[in-house]
Design a protein around this motif. Structure first.
Motif, PDB file in Angstrom:
ATOM      1  N   ASN A 148       4.097  -2.545   4.656  1.00 22.71           N
ATOM      2  CA  ASN A 148       3.039  -3.531   4.904  1.00 22.71           C
ATOM      3  C   ASN A 148       2.121  -3.676   3.707  1.00 22.71           C
ATOM      4  OD1 ASN A 148       3.739  -4.413   7.421  1.00 22.71           O
ATOM      5  ND2 ASN A 148       2.720  -2.685   8.443  1.00 22.71           N
ATOM      6  N   LYS A 149       2.561  -3.115   2.560  1.00 22.35           N
ATOM      7  CA  LYS A 149       1.683  -3.080   1.390  1.00 22.35           C
ATOM      8  C   LYS A 149       1.982  -4.251   0.453  1.00 22.35           C
ATOM      9  CE  LYS A 149       0.883  -0.199  -2.631  1.00 22.35           C
ATOM     10  NZ  LYS A 149       1.149   1.050  -3.305  1.00 22.35           N
ATOM     11  N   THR A 150       0.940  -4.993   0.081  1.00 27.63           N
ATOM     12  CA  THR A 150       1.131  -6.051  -0.914  1.00 27.63           C
ATOM     13  C   THR A 150       1.196  -5.396  -2.282  1.00 27.63           C
ATOM     14  OG1 THR A 150      -0.097  -7.609   0.424  1.00 27.63           O
ATOM     15  CG2 THR A 150       0.145  -8.166  -1.899  1.00 27.63           C
ATOM     16  N   LYS A 153       1.586   0.421 -15.470  1.00 27.84           N
ATOM     17  CA  LYS A 153       1.633   1.855 -15.208  1.00 27.84           C
ATOM     18  C   LYS A 153       2.542   2.148 -14.010  1.00 27.84           C
ATOM     19  CE  LYS A 153      -2.502   1.817 -12.455  1.00 27.84           C
ATOM     20  NZ  LYS A 153      -3.892   2.024 -12.288  1.00 27.84           N
ATOM     21  N   SER A 154       2.849   3.426 -13.851  1.00 26.10           N
ATOM     22  CA  SER A 154       3.715   3.839 -12.756  1.00 26.10           C
ATOM     23  C   SER A 154       3.135   3.382 -11.416  1.00 26.10           C
ATOM     24  CB  SER A 154       3.835   5.370 -12.799  1.00 26.10           C
ATOM     25  OG  SER A 154       4.704   5.793 -11.811  1.00 26.10           O
ATOM     26  N   GLY A 155       3.977   2.791 -10.591  1.00 32.86           N
ATOM     27  CA  GLY A 155       3.528   2.335  -9.274  1.00 32.86           C
ATOM     28  C   GLY A 155       2.907   0.944  -9.278  1.00 32.86           C
ATOM     29  N   SER A 156       2.889   0.281 -10.437  1.00 31.18           N
ATOM     30  CA  SER A 156       2.233  -1.039 -10.504  1.00 31.18           C
ATOM     31  C   SER A 156       3.098  -2.144  -9.886  1.00 31.18           C
ATOM     32  CB  SER A 156       1.881  -1.385 -11.959  1.00 31.18           C
ATOM     33  OG  SER A 156       3.050  -1.376 -12.744  1.00 31.18           O
ATOM     34  N   GLY A 157       4.418  -1.918  -9.806  1.00 27.94           N
ATOM     35  CA  GLY A 157       5.254  -2.935  -9.153  1.00 27.94           C
ATOM     36  C   GLY A 157       6.375  -3.497 -10.017  1.00 27.94           C
ATOM     37  N   LYS A 158       6.712  -2.813 -11.124  1.00 24.90           N
ATOM     38  CA  LYS A 158       7.745  -3.329 -12.023  1.00 24.90           C
ATOM     39  C   LYS A 158       9.121  -3.375 -11.317  1.00 24.90           C
ATOM     40  CE  LYS A 158       6.949   0.014 -14.957  1.00 24.90           C
ATOM     41  NZ  LYS A 158       5.886   0.742 -14.215  1.00 24.90           N
ATOM     42  N   THR A 159       9.452  -2.256 -10.659  1.00 26.20           N
ATOM     43  CA  THR A 159      10.747  -2.212  -9.959  1.00 26.20           C
ATOM     44  C   THR A 159      10.776  -3.261  -8.847  1.00 26.20           C
ATOM     45  OG1 THR A 159      10.992   0.126 -10.454  1.00 26.20           O
ATOM     46  CG2 THR A 159      12.271  -0.704  -8.591  1.00 26.20           C
ATOM     47  N   THR A 160       9.654  -3.426  -8.174  1.00 24.46           N
ATOM     48  CA  THR A 160       9.573  -4.404  -7.086  1.00 24.46           C
ATOM     49  C   THR A 160       9.858  -5.808  -7.622  1.00 24.46           C
ATOM     50  OG1 THR A 160       7.923  -2.989  -6.073  1.00 24.46           O
ATOM     51  CG2 THR A 160       8.045  -5.245  -5.254  1.00 24.46           C
ATOM     52  N   LEU A 161       9.297  -6.114  -8.784  1.00 26.13           N
ATOM     53  CA  LEU A 161       9.519  -7.437  -9.379  1.00 26.13           C
ATOM     54  C   LEU A 161      11.008  -7.632  -9.713  1.00 26.13           C
ATOM     55  CD1 LEU A 161       7.171  -9.342 -11.581  1.00 26.13           C
ATOM     56  CD2 LEU A 161       9.438  -9.053 -12.489  1.00 26.13           C
TER      57      LEU A 161
END
Ligand code: ATP
Length: 249
Positions: A13-15, A35-43
């Motif tokens: 549920n996290k944006t 930085k780590s956890g910023s959303g690169k993999t998500t993109l």
């Protein structure tokens, strides 16, 4: 061409990313830093359609996240080469077989498989390792094999997620040099990395993920700072051509 228009991406549920706008043209090399956890993999996952936007539209290789059918997703992925931090090679198969396997699952002709595999290995300077087992190679060489495996289907784009994360600084630079050479053959290359300095040493378009937003700069033009990308920068949108003056951060 690749585009994100007003894209929101959620995990659980996290944006993770909000109102992302991005346009990548054929032949471009783009770094996504953050930085780590910023959303690169998500993109990157949104690009190969493992994640569907909760708002907005991702377009890639002629497919749109709004209209793509589940059965079309494997067809899209055949047009993309993905490279991971941990190489993900099959350790019980030779270098040659690691690449050939990718083509065999799509029923490519044997005679074509050999040509494609050897050509991809040549592009990363590793044709002489074809008969070796991956674990007998150095980390940098294993990553070059993984890049060759990504190339073997002649993709429109290579998506590399922290491709240098397990490598020393000199080997990391070498890997980026190979990705740059591949990009010069006309393939889009997108590199996600937390290593801002590494990207900085390779002038090109660099996008920064910061506070759920994607911002753009071009090294050599750092005086402009990073600016959030607006839909006006994305060809084909109704807002195309409107001003997107850099904002100092
Ligand atoms: N399944 C999930 N449910 C909820 N949140 C998640 C899930 N998977 C990842 N996240 C969170 O989403 C955020 C973005 O993760 P992502 O892996 O895209 O970041 P990243 O920039 O690639 O990080 P890293 O460089 O460490 O790999 C992180 O805060 C992560 O904790």
């Amino acid at each position: 061409m690749i585009s994100f228009v007003n894209v929101d991406l959620e995990l659980g549920n996290k944006t993770v990313l909000k109102d992302v706008n991005l346009s990548i043209q054929p032949g471009q090399l783009v770094y996504i830093v953050g930085k780590s956890g910023s959303g690169k993999t998500t993109l990157l996952k949104a690009l190969y359609m493992e994640i569907k936007p909760v708002r907005g539209e991702v377009s890639i290789g002629g497919y749109s996240s709004s209209t793509i059918k589940r059965r079309q997703i494997p067809l899209l992925r055949r047009k993309l080469g993905v490279v991971f931090q941990d190489f993900r090679l099959l350790e019980d198969r030779t270098v040659y077989d690691n690449l050939a396997f990718v083509l065999m699952v799509t029923n490519t002709r044997q005679s074509l498989i050999r040509d494609r595999v050897m050509h991809a290995l040549e592009q990363v300077g590793l044709a002489h390792t074809a008969k070796q087992m991956p674990l007998n190679l150095s980390g940098g060489e294993q990553q070059r094999v993984a890049i060759a495996r990504a190339l073997v289907r002649e993709p429109i784009a290579i998506l590399a997620d922290e491709p240098t994360g397990n490598l020393d600084p000199d080997t990391s630079l070498e890997i980026l040099e190979y990705l740059k050479k591949i990009n010069e053959t006309g393939i889009m290359v997108i590199v996600a990395t937390h290593d801002y300095e590494l990207a900085r040493n390779h002038p090109s378009t660099t996008m920064l993920i910061q506070g759920q937003q994607l911002c753009e700069t071009t090294f050599g033009d750092c005086s402009a700072g990073y600016r959030p990308v607006k839909p006006s920068c994305i060809p084909g949108t109704s807002a195309e051509g409107k001003s997107n003056a850099p904002e100092r951060l």
